[in-house]
Design an enzyme around this catalytic site. Structure first.
Site, PDB file in Angstrom:
ATOM      1  CB  SER A 152      -0.966  -0.038   1.184  1.00  0.00           C
ATOM      2  OG  SER A 152      -1.770  -1.189   1.118  1.00  0.00           O
ATOM      3  CE  LYS A 178     -19.234  20.805   9.778  1.00  0.00           C
ATOM      4  NZ  LYS A 178     -17.837  21.143   9.437  1.00  0.00           N
TER       5      LYS A 178
END
Length: 318
Positions: free
Chosen positions: A121, A173
């Site tokens: 990764s 949000k």
């Protein structure tokens, strides 16, 4: 000579013996300090050499490491850099910052990535910043991808009879939230963010490994590979270790006789073994529990509170 005079003379001799011993001890400490100073990495780094930097554990935004790499870039004594990687990955930003630092160094001097046990990764993201990648035959690498995880505790709260009410300025949000399932719009927002970071990662793989973008994307399905598989797929250049690294550096006109010097993070320990003594005294005082707790706390923090999206290979518990 009376008894009082004899006693005074003995006292004088004792004092002289003490100060002679103290002077010898101070001289020995001074010599030892000088030897340590002359033999330290900072003094050795003044001579021409090949630098080695070890990157291990979870990769995060590491300011000290970036400053060390910047110093290596600017050092005329460093003729090449070997980056030894043993990492399952980490944050995408952490990997990106180190990748870019290696590319800046590569513009001035050869950089070799040394994949040890594991460089997956973001660990592989760092490796492609080098000019040449060497891995062990059974090293683990690959896992090209990006992941965003968050906990969902609403089922637990429902069982406890607890709810969380919220009022926010816009539907997206503070999404995603652990207190309710993500809406389709929130999922789409996160997926777009992941895809953008993933696209950057894959583009870098294609660019650095000289691959067709379609071929790079085919390898970027999250799979892990051994060193042998990675070489066959074009993700690493060579199999081996130090001999192969030296052989490559010779092709870049780097003298094989140059010493290999580890550029370590500054030590925070005490000199002359006092750090070990302090630890021993602390354990005798009962602080071993607190040290163990701090280790557990660090592990939990590393695993659960990585800053931002992560590119990390994990073995799922069974």
């Amino acid at each position: 000579m009376d008894d009082l005079a004899l006693l005074d003379r003995r006292r004088l001799r004792s004092r002289l013996a003490f100060w002679r011993f103290a002077a010898i001890a101070i001289a020995l400490i001074a010599v030892l300090a000088a030897v340590l100073l002359l033999g330290s990495s900072s003094s050795r780094q003044a001579v021409p050499h090949v630098a080695r930097v070890t990157i291990s554990g979870l990769i995060q935004d590491d300011r000290e490491l970036l400053e060390r790499l910047d110093a290596i870039e600017k050092s005329d004594a460093v003729k090449a850099l070997v980056v030894s990687i043993s990492s399952p990955g980490g944050t995408t930003y952490g990997g990106e910052a180190i990748y870019k630092a290696l590319r800046r160094i590569s513009a001035k001097k050869p950089v070799v990535a040394d994949i040890r046990t594991l460089a997956a990764s973001a660990g592989y993201m760092i490796a492609i910043g080098a000019d040449h990648i060497v891995a062990g035959e059974t090293s683990i690498t690959g896992s090209i991808g990006v992941i965003f995880q968050y906990p969902q505790i609403k089922p637990l709260l429902d069982k406890l009879g607890v709810s969380l009410e919220e009022i926010k300025s816009a539907p997206l949000k503070a999404e995603p939230s652990p207190f309710h399932p993500a809406s389709p719009e929130a999922q789409a927002m996160i997926k777009a963010m992941i895809d953008d970071s993933f696209g950057w990662f894959v583009d870098r793989v294609a660019e650095r490994r000289g691959m067709d973008p379609a071929a790079a994307r085919q390898l970027a399905d999250g799979r892990i590979l051994t060193g042998r598989q990675a070489k066959a797929a074009g993700l690493v250049d060579d199999l081996g270790g130090d001999p192969e690294i030296k052989a490559y550096l010779e092709t870049r006109k780097i003298d094989k006789e140059l010493p290999l010097i580890e550029w370590r993070a500054p030590s925070t320990g005490l000199p002359f073994g006092l750090g070990s003594l302090a630890n021993a005294l602390a354990e005798r005082a009962g602080s071993q529990f607190f040290q163990s707790f701090q280790g557990i706390e660090k592990h939990i923090t590393d695993k659960l509170f990585l800053d931002g999206m992560v590119s990390v290979w994990q073995v799922e518990p069974r």
